[in-house]
Design a protein around this motif. Structure first.
Motif, PDB file in Angstrom:
ATOM      1  N   UNK A 245     -49.512 -21.601 -41.006  1.00  0.00           N
ATOM      2  CA  UNK A 245     -49.591 -21.388 -39.408  1.00  0.00           C
ATOM      3  C   UNK A 245     -50.275 -22.227 -38.919  1.00  0.00           C
ATOM      4  N   UNK A 246     -49.626 -23.106 -37.879  1.00  0.00           N
ATOM      5  CA  UNK A 246     -50.156 -24.307 -37.147  1.00  0.00           C
ATOM      6  C   UNK A 246     -50.280 -25.365 -38.176  1.00  0.00           C
ATOM      7  N   UNK A 247     -49.841 -25.359 -39.323  1.00  0.00           N
ATOM      8  CA  UNK A 247     -49.898 -26.676 -40.404  1.00  0.00           C
ATOM      9  C   UNK A 247     -48.765 -26.929 -40.914  1.00  0.00           C
ATOM     10  N   UNK A 248     -48.684 -27.579 -42.096  1.00  0.00           N
ATOM     11  CA  UNK A 248     -47.710 -28.156 -42.643  1.00  0.00           C
ATOM     12  C   UNK A 248     -47.108 -27.133 -43.577  1.00  0.00           C
ATOM     13  N   UNK A 249     -45.823 -27.465 -44.030  1.00  0.00           N
ATOM     14  CA  UNK A 249     -45.003 -26.887 -45.261  1.00  0.00           C
ATOM     15  C   UNK A 249     -45.485 -27.581 -46.595  1.00  0.00           C
ATOM     16  N   UNK A 250     -45.519 -26.845 -47.708  1.00  0.00           N
ATOM     17  CA  UNK A 250     -45.603 -27.451 -48.924  1.00  0.00           C
ATOM     18  C   UNK A 250     -44.332 -26.889 -49.852  1.00  0.00           C
ATOM     19  N   UNK A 251     -44.039 -27.813 -50.728  1.00  0.00           N
ATOM     20  CA  UNK A 251     -42.776 -27.387 -51.728  1.00  0.00           C
ATOM     21  C   UNK A 251     -43.158 -27.131 -53.105  1.00  0.00           C
ATOM     22  N   UNK A 252     -42.792 -26.268 -53.535  1.00  0.00           N
ATOM     23  CA  UNK A 252     -42.861 -25.816 -55.013  1.00  0.00           C
ATOM     24  C   UNK A 252     -41.743 -25.880 -55.877  1.00  0.00           C
ATOM     25  N   UNK A 253     -41.709 -26.423 -57.002  1.00  0.00           N
ATOM     26  CA  UNK A 253     -40.480 -26.403 -57.570  1.00  0.00           C
ATOM     27  C   UNK A 253     -40.513 -25.395 -58.764  1.00  0.00           C
ATOM     28  N   UNK A 254     -39.525 -24.701 -59.005  1.00  0.00           N
ATOM     29  CA  UNK A 254     -39.386 -23.703 -60.064  1.00  0.00           C
ATOM     30  C   UNK A 254     -38.135 -23.878 -61.031  1.00  0.00           C
ATOM     31  N   UNK A 255     -38.190 -24.056 -62.272  1.00  0.00           N
ATOM     32  CA  UNK A 255     -37.289 -24.282 -63.150  1.00  0.00           C
ATOM     33  C   UNK A 255     -37.539 -23.570 -64.395  1.00  0.00           C
ATOM     34  N   UNK A 256     -36.455 -23.715 -65.282  1.00  0.00           N
ATOM     35  CA  UNK A 256     -36.657 -22.780 -66.771  1.00  0.00           C
ATOM     36  C   UNK A 256     -35.152 -23.133 -67.330  1.00  0.00           C
ATOM     37  N   UNK A 257     -35.139 -21.929 -68.311  1.00  0.00           N
ATOM     38  CA  UNK A 257     -33.979 -21.652 -68.819  1.00  0.00           C
ATOM     39  C   UNK A 257     -33.766 -20.206 -69.197  1.00  0.00           C
ATOM     40  N   UNK A 258     -32.735 -19.582 -68.928  1.00  0.00           N
ATOM     41  CA  UNK A 258     -32.426 -18.356 -69.349  1.00  0.00           C
ATOM     42  C   UNK A 258     -31.567 -18.329 -70.817  1.00  0.00           C
ATOM     43  N   UNK A 259     -32.107 -17.118 -71.624  1.00  0.00           N
ATOM     44  CA  UNK A 259     -31.510 -17.041 -72.949  1.00  0.00           C
ATOM     45  C   UNK A 259     -30.436 -15.818 -72.717  1.00  0.00           C
TER      46      UNK A 259
END
Length: 913
Positions: A686-700
């Motif tokens: 709020x009143x600040x910037x955005x941060x981006x988080x990356x999620x990856x992986x593999x499903x069995x």
């Protein structure tokens, strides 16, 4: 649980259930549970109309077939919903809310549960009222004529009666009657509309306001919106307050010791497993004999009702019987008010306080968690009530854990499930839910079912006869499990100086003489966690003989934080002065300990968690994960951030957990490759910037979530196949014999289904409580791995775990055994076996095979009913909703469909092919 989902399934297209609430309809001496839903309709000519839909229901409303439409009340110009105070009753903050609904045609009285959800419900109803503007056309409610109610059908109302004459206004602020200026009013914690001029304004001076009232003025005091110091946590978390007030609240909590002192209050905590019996004797020997009048009563019951109706449905007359017995058994030297009653099937918890403490009880919430078969059934589980007493948060939990001596791991799992799944809404809906552990004081009572192990029955009885409880206690499972920190870590239990409370012949003090001859055990326990708690007594009550258990009680002195008003004023002034210096602070900025997350080898229904830390700089900030453009949620369905929003003081930090869990909703697309373990999260300040988080992986890939025909074409275990082959087979449309399309050498039924059924046939044909008692989660994961790798020879699990895995497999099928396309045909012929067989013959071959195979297995189980205690009704109830599922998105008008589905399965259980 959001019960509006169940209501939505009963509505016509274009109509929307805004919010739902479970309450009690009061008609004379009658009390009947009702599910209330506020439904919105948008006419073609513009605008919107609303109506209250009232439903009967025979259990927790999970889907549309759990409810039946009883009555519709249009929210017309003459509609009012106002709080009323029953004659002669003291109003207590946190007790249930009595409201009266009036229109020109009818008048109804409801008892609604106190809490944030009721407040939101009342606010939504207020906003739905059409108001007095003569320029606004009267609602016509023509859309309601298409609904069928069990009461007389709806007739569009006339606009008569909405303009009440002067002097006829209700005593207390109400909802309706043209509350079109709702946004200009403020709502107090019970959802009442209050004149804005009577409310404290958002200024430092108003935060300092405190009223001193006599006991006789409690009712008016609680109904007003005047801020009381003891209720500061509520007032600082109201939505109207912004960032500044969030900072004030946080700082006040940090400095709590500066303005509070400890005062002892007497708590009575009792637990009683009543074995399905009705009260046959007074409860004063348990609740009040030989003790001073407690300030607070926490009274829990288990096995309130053992009937099959109580197991599969919700209502039971035993609730009222035992509530009345407790109310009559409270200490005669004081007057008490009921704060809350919560029940899940046979597990019930009651909370009472002395009247003089009414003004200091706030933020009352109640929740339930079922840990029975498939994590749903409420024959085992827990109920809890949390509340604020002065400035101390208290949570009371009543649980009934898994039975049988050898099932201690299942009991441990039940405890952990209750802890993880029990979540309480906060007054500010923007704040994350509270868990049990987030309280100053936790009182945990119930039939925990831990037994005495390694000793034979006669040795146990001899030690009891010698009153050598210390030696006996060394073999107590709960003691052993707590010592290894498997359960109740940080909890304390008093010394056991009384003989085991289970199992007796009903009506006597004799140990169990039945065929099973259960060994005595301390099943019924009271534990606690927190500071300033002194246990004064811990005992059983042998004089009560209604049940095969004896009731247990514990009396505590609990030090509660009470506000010193003068010191509170000074502390608040200091905080506000320091805040003034921060008003022109810089833009908030944080640092993240990690921004990339890789979840490897994700498996079906196996939670994976990764965490990171948000470190705040010098400026207070609020953070929240926000939706990306054109997306409905901030993350994919298989992912969750906990907490997803929050507040940080300067130089503080918070740990965020990313939880990845694949279930029946998401598994099929992950199997087919239509979805992948890939996502981007946006963390916004709020009143600040955005941060981006990356999620990856593999499903069995797993057989769970795979279509029946896909599995039949997989001769090899799914994890031995190339991903492209799995993708092609999963996306392959459902084939029928008429299509003329056949792949090479399909199996008749999925090999995974055969493995589970064959295991049960070989090992569990005489197993008591099969398909009614849950298994262990760790064993389910082992079973899933054995099925997905084809290593059936290594399968080693309890019969209950394999049975539950079979049910979970059927539930995960994207197309049920009886295809969606034949659902309505099945219901229509549910009373005719010949016609029902004809419908089954129209199913695709693989689905026919699976259905016939399952029915043959269930009929074999029924041949051993003398041993396994199964009957056709139990199996039809369990399998009816799994084999015969309503097509997704279709309307579910009432409970009759569920009954017909059970009758359809019942036909095949009672008739051989």
């Amino acid at each position: 649980m959001d019960q509006s989902v169940a209501i939505q399934e009963t509505l016509a297209e274009g109509e929307y259930c805004i919010i739902a609430l479970q309450g009690v309809l009061c008609e004379g001496d009658s009390r009947q549970s009702r599910l209330l839903g506020l439904v919105r309709h948008r006419p073609k000519q513009g605008g919107q109309e609303h109506a209250l839909f009232l439903y009967t229901h025979r259990r927790m409303a999970i889907t549309g077939d759990d409810v039946s439409l009883d009555q519709i009340v249009p929210v017309s110009r003459d509609f009012t919903l106002e709080e009323v105070s029953p004659d002669g009753e003291l109003y207590i903050l946190g007790s249930d809310v009595t409201v009266q609904l009036d229109t020109a045609e009818l008048s109804l009285v409801f008892l609604l549960p106190f809490g944030s959800h009721t407040r939101m419900f009342l606010q939504e109803v207020a906003k739905a009222c059409p108001g007095f503007d003569p320029a606004t056309p009267d609602p016509e409610f023509l859309w309601l004529s298409g609904y069928r109610c069990t009461r007389p059908e709806f007739e569009p109302p006339t606009p008569f009666g909405w303009n009440s004459p002067p002097g006829t206004a209700p005593r207390f602020a109400g909802i309706g009657g043209g509350a079109s200026d709702f946004d200009d009013s403020r709502s107090d914690k019970r959802g009442l509309l209050v004149d804005p001029s009577s409310c404290a304004q958002d200024t430092p001076d108003s935060l300092l306001t405190r009223q001193n009232k006599s006991k006789s003025e409690i009712t008016d005091m609680v109904r007003s919106s005047t801020i009381m110091v003891s209720d500061k946590a509520h007032i600082l978390s109201m939505q109207k307050f912004g960032l500044r007030d969030t900072i004030v609240k946080s700082r006040l909590m940090q400095k709590e010791e500066d303005y509070t002192y400890i005062q002892n209050f007497r708590f009575f905590v009792g637990t009683y497993n009543v074995n399905g019996q009705s009260p046959k004797e007074g409860l004063r020997p348990w609740l009040s004999h030989g003790i001073p009048a407690p300030d607070v009563y926490c009274v829990g019951f288990q096995e309130l009702d053992l009937s099959k109706e109580a197991f599969f449905f919700h209502d039971t007359p035993k609730e009222e019987e035992w509530f009345k017995a407790v109310s009559e058994g409270l200490h005669p030297d004081a007057k008490y008010a009921k704060v809350k009653l919560v029940r899940l099937v046979g597990i019930m918890l009651l909370l009472y306080v002395k009247q003089e403490h009414a003004a200091h009880i706030s933020e009352v919430e109640a929740e339930t968690v079922g840990t029975g078969i498939m994590g749903r059934m409420g024959n085992k589980g827990g109920v809890a009530i949390r509340f604020q007493f002065h400035n101390t948060s208290i949570c009371v939990v009543n649980s009934h854990l898994a039975a049988h001596t050898e099932e201690y791991e299942r009991r441990n799992q039940d405890y952990k499930d209750i802890c993880s799944r029990m979540q309480f809404c906060q007054i500010d809906p923007g704040l994350p839910p509270l868990t049990i552990s987030k309280h100053d004081v936790i009182l945990w009572l119930g039939d925990l079912n831990y037994r005495i192990e390694e000793l034979d029955v006669e040795t146990v009885k001899n030690l009891i006869e010698e009153k050598d409880f210390q030696t006996l206690y060394a073999y107590d499972q709960l003691k052993t499990q707590m010592a290894t920190k498997a359960v109740f870590e940080g909890f304390i239990e008093g010394k056991l100086t009384f003989q085991p409370t289970y199992k007796y012949d009903t009506g006597s003090d004799d140990w169990d003489t039945s065929e099973k001859c259960r060994a005595p055990a301390w099943c019924d326990r009271v534990l606690w966690k927190g500071k300033n708690i002194t246990q004064l007594s811990y005992q059983s009550h042998m004089g009560l003989k209604t049940s095969d258990h004896k009731p247990v009680s514990s009396v505590f002195d609990i030090g509660v934080k009470v506000v010193n008003e003068e010191r509170y004023r000074k502390t608040l002034e200091e905080i506000i002065r320091s805040l003034d210096k921060m008003e022109n602070a810089n833009i908030p900025s944080v640092s993240l300990s990690k921004r990339e997350f890789c979840f490897q080898n994700v498996k079906y229904m196996q939670l994976q968690v990764q965490s990171f830390t948000i470190h705040n700089g010098q400026v207070p900030c609020q953070f929240e994960f926000i939706n990306k453009p054109d997306e409905k949620s901030y993350c994919k369905q298989w992912l969750n951030a906990n907490p997803s929003r929050g507040f940080l003081l300067p130089d503080s930090a918070v740990e965020i957990e990313l939880e990845l869990f694949v279930n029946k909703t998401t598994a099929t697309k992950l199997n087919s490759g239509e979805d992948k373990i890939e996502d981007i999260l946006v963390l916004h300040l709020d009143r600040g910037k955005d941060y981006f988080l990356s999620v990856s992986g593999n499903y069995l890939p797993s057989c769970f979530g795979s279509p029946i025909h896909t599995l039949c074409y997989m001769r090899e275990p799914i994890l031995e196949l190339p991903l492209e082959t799995i993708r092609e087979l999963t996306l392959m449309p459902l084939q029928t014999e008429d299509d003329g399309v056949q792949l090479e050498n399909p199996l008749g039924i999925p090999k995974e289904l055969w493995m589970m059924v064959d295991y049960l046939y070989q090992n569990a044909i005489q197993q008591e409580d099969l398909f009614q008692q849950p298994g262990l989660r760790s064993e389910f994961e082992h079973i899933r791995d054995c099925l997905d790798t084809g290593m059936i020879e290594s399968l080693s699990a309890s019969n209950h775990s394999v049975a539950e895995a079979l049910l979970l497999f059927l539930e995960s099928l994207p197309e049920p055994v009886i295809c969606y396309s034949t659902y309505h045909n099945c219901l229509e012929c549910s009373g005719n076996y010949t016609a029902s067989k004809q419908v089954i013959s129209t199913l695709p071959t693989f689905h026919q095979n699976v259905f016939n195979y399952l029915m043959a297995f269930l009929r074999e189980l029924l041949k051993k009913s003398a041993k396994n205690h199964l009957d056709e009704n139990i199996l039809a109830s369990v399998f009816g909703g799994l084999l015969l599922r309503n097509p997704a998105g279709h309307q579910k008008p009432d409970m009759a469909e569920k009954k017909k589905a059970q009758e359809f399965i019942h036909l095949f259980l009672c008739n051989s092919p």
